[in-house]
Design a protein around this motif. Structure first.
Motif, short mmCIF file in Angstrom:
data_model
loop_
_atom_site.label_atom_id
_atom_site.label_comp_id
_atom_site.label_asym_id
_atom_site.label_seq_id
_atom_site.Cartn_x
_atom_site.Cartn_y
_atom_site.Cartn_z
N ASP A 312 72.10 -24.14 -13.53
CA ASP A 312 71.66 -24.63 -12.23
C ASP A 312 70.33 -23.96 -11.90
O ASP A 312 69.94 -22.98 -12.55
N TYR A 313 69.66 -24.49 -10.88
CA TYR A 313 68.43 -23.84 -10.44
C TYR A 313 68.74 -22.44 -9.90
O TYR A 313 69.66 -22.26 -9.10
N ASN A 314 67.99 -21.45 -10.34
CA ASN A 314 68.02 -20.11 -9.77
C ASN A 314 66.89 -20.02 -8.76
O ASN A 314 65.72 -20.28 -9.09
N HIS A 315 67.21 -19.65 -7.53
CA HIS A 315 66.22 -19.56 -6.46
C HIS A 315 65.78 -18.11 -6.33
O HIS A 315 66.59 -17.22 -6.05
N ILE A 316 64.50 -17.87 -6.51
CA ILE A 316 63.95 -16.51 -6.51
C ILE A 316 62.96 -16.40 -5.36
O ILE A 316 61.93 -17.08 -5.35
N SER A 317 63.28 -15.56 -4.40
CA SER A 317 62.43 -15.39 -3.23
C SER A 317 62.24 -13.90 -2.97
O SER A 317 63.20 -13.13 -3.05
N ASP A 318 61.03 -13.51 -2.66
CA ASP A 318 60.73 -12.10 -2.45
C ASP A 318 59.45 -11.99 -1.63
O ASP A 318 58.55 -12.84 -1.77
N PRO A 319 59.31 -10.98 -0.78
CA PRO A 319 58.06 -10.82 -0.02
C PRO A 319 56.83 -10.75 -0.91
O PRO A 319 55.75 -11.24 -0.52
N ASP A 320 56.95 -10.14 -2.09
CA ASP A 320 55.79 -10.06 -2.99
C ASP A 320 55.43 -11.42 -3.57
O ASP A 320 54.25 -11.69 -3.85
N LEU A 321 56.43 -12.29 -3.76
CA LEU A 321 56.13 -13.65 -4.20
C LEU A 321 55.42 -14.41 -3.08
O LEU A 321 54.48 -15.18 -3.34
N LEU A 322 55.86 -14.21 -1.84
CA LEU A 322 55.18 -14.83 -0.70
C LEU A 322 53.73 -14.37 -0.63
O LEU A 322 52.81 -15.18 -0.44
N THR A 323 53.50 -13.07 -0.80
CA THR A 323 52.13 -12.54 -0.76
C THR A 323 51.29 -13.16 -1.87
O THR A 323 50.11 -13.51 -1.66
N ALA A 324 51.88 -13.31 -3.06
CA ALA A 324 51.15 -13.92 -4.17
C ALA A 324 50.77 -15.36 -3.84
O ALA A 324 49.63 -15.78 -4.06
N ALA A 325 51.72 -16.13 -3.30
CA ALA A 325 51.45 -17.53 -2.98
C ALA A 325 50.39 -17.65 -1.89
O ALA A 325 49.52 -18.53 -1.95
N GLN A 326 50.45 -16.77 -0.90
CA GLN A 326 49.42 -16.78 0.14
C GLN A 326 48.04 -16.50 -0.44
O GLN A 326 47.04 -17.11 -0.04
N GLY A 327 47.99 -15.59 -1.42
CA GLY A 327 46.73 -15.29 -2.09
C GLY A 327 46.23 -16.46 -2.92
O GLY A 327 45.02 -16.75 -2.93
N TRP A 328 47.13 -17.15 -3.62
CA TRP A 328 46.72 -18.33 -4.40
C TRP A 328 46.14 -19.41 -3.49
O TRP A 328 45.21 -20.11 -3.88
N TYR A 329 46.73 -19.53 -2.29
CA TYR A 329 46.27 -20.56 -1.36
C TYR A 329 44.90 -20.21 -0.77
O TYR A 329 43.99 -21.05 -0.72
N SER A 330 44.75 -18.96 -0.35
CA SER A 330 43.50 -18.57 0.31
C SER A 330 42.36 -18.36 -0.69
O SER A 330 41.19 -18.62 -0.37
N THR A 331 42.69 -17.91 -1.90
CA THR A 331 41.66 -17.65 -2.92
C THR A 331 42.13 -18.23 -4.25
O THR A 331 42.68 -17.52 -5.10
N PRO A 332 41.97 -19.54 -4.45
CA PRO A 332 42.50 -20.18 -5.66
C PRO A 332 42.01 -19.56 -6.96
O PRO A 332 42.71 -19.62 -7.98
#
Length: 371
Positions: A312-332
């Protein structure tokens, strides 16, 4: 020794005994098994039934015994009363009552129905409140109670009032709300003159992003590329000491401008998974589908570690993953992707479906609000 054959008949909530006094719990034969009377019962919530256990011996004799009684689903209470047990139903459903005597056990099935709708006093909708993102769904369940808090049968009619935040579909006491726009609304369940409801707030958006580029590398084949493979590998195999690393890159270019990313969840679908702990890192340099072990990228900041579960899908969520995604969005330009690997020496490998497999590709769920 005196052996008396006793026949137990269920009449309302009484056991009527015939042919003399209650039997003794001793016999010259060995205990073969025990039986229960009645073997099944149907009740409404609030009603009671009486059960008795009979010991059956190898010499053909029988005796009603003082047994230990237990319930499987706790849909009521059971009270021992000498040679009998009285069960009182407190909730609807299917219950199993078990009698145990001298390490022998026997069970009966009790079917419990809710009381009539005429006794309905209130309807509870669960969850009572929900805050949801656009493009997500929520399941609601309704149950009826009488003035004593006991379960009551209902004939649910579901409706959505307030803002037009989505589409509500239902089947019996279950309704599913699919959120299509922001706003506030009530999910209502009506049965007769009684109404129950849940408050729903739809705020922000949720979008699933399919992996843009994925591949893996193999330390035993340093110049081999695995672009287009239906599965990805990560972990260690010892012997012979082979290491595998999986690389994933998600493009956030499809997200609207001027938003705030509130949550990021990595979703990976393993088809097989070993017990060792795996690590996920941000990448500090680029990779492509033709990357090999010899040209593999550099791992950057640590994000999260954990174990995978296959099937099944494993859902992986973490504050550091959020920070990484925010960085990818602001600075591709800093978006080099992620690596899944195993730092330790433990033997074990995880196999994850790739985007080339078609079904269940690696996904990144982004939840965001407009600024």
């Amino acid at each position: 020794m005196r052996t008396t054959l006793l026949t137990a008949i269920l009449v309302g909530t009484m056991i009527v005994a015939g042919c003399g006094d209650l039997p003794e719990e001793t016999t010259d034969g060995d205990l073969s098994n025990i039986s229960i009377s009645p073997t099944s019962s149907s009740l409404n919530v609030g009603a009671s039934a009486t059960f008795a256990a009979t010991a059956n011996y190898s010499n053909g004799s029988t005796a009603i015994v003082v047994a230990t009684w237990s319930l499987t689903n706790n849909l009521g209470t059971v009270t021992s009363a000498g040679y009998t047990a009285i069960f009182k139903a407190t909730a609807s459903g299917t219950e199993t009552i078990t009698a145990t005597y001298n390490e022998k056990s026997v069970s009966a099935t009790i079917t419990i129905s809710a009381t009539s709708e005429g006794d309905l006093a209130s309807i509870a909708v669960s969850p009572a409140t929900a805050t949801l993102r656009v493009n997500t769904t929520q399941v609601f369940m309704a149950s009826g109670q009488n003035s004593s808090g006991e379960a009551v049968a209902i004939s649910p009619v579901w409706s959505l009032t307030g803002s037009s935040i989505g589409t509500l579909t239902s089947s019996g006491s279950v309704a599913t709300l699919e959120i299509t726009s922001q706003g506030t609304a009530k999910v209502n369940c009506t049965s007769g003159e009684v109404v129950g409801y849940a408050d729903v707030t739809a705020s922000g958006y949720s979008v699933d992003i399919t992996v843009e580029t994925d591949t893996y590398v193999d330390s035993s084949a340093t110049t081999t590329t695995y672009e287009g493979e239906p599965s990805l590998k990560a972990g260690n195999l010892a012997p012979p000491g082979t290491q595998y690393e999986t690389y994933l890159k998600y493009s956030l270019a499809s997200l609207p401008s001027n938003i705030t990313i509130q949550e990021a969840t990595l979703k990976l679908y393993p088809t097989s998974a070993a017990t060792p702990t795996f690590q996920i890192y941000n990448l500090a340099s680029a990779f492509s589908g033709t990357t090999t072990w010899a040209s593999k990228p550099t791992a950057g900041g640590f994000i999260v570690s954990g174990n995978f579960t296959a099937g099944d899908y494993n859902h992986i969520s973490d504050p550091d993953l959020l920070t990484a995604a925010q960085g990818w969005y602001s600075t591709p330009a800093t978006n080099y992707g992620l690596v899944v690997k195993q730092d330790g020496a433990d033997n074990g490998m995880v196999v994850i479906l790739s985007k080339e497999n078609g079904a269940n590709p690696p996904m990144l769920t982004i939840e965001y609000t407009n600024n």
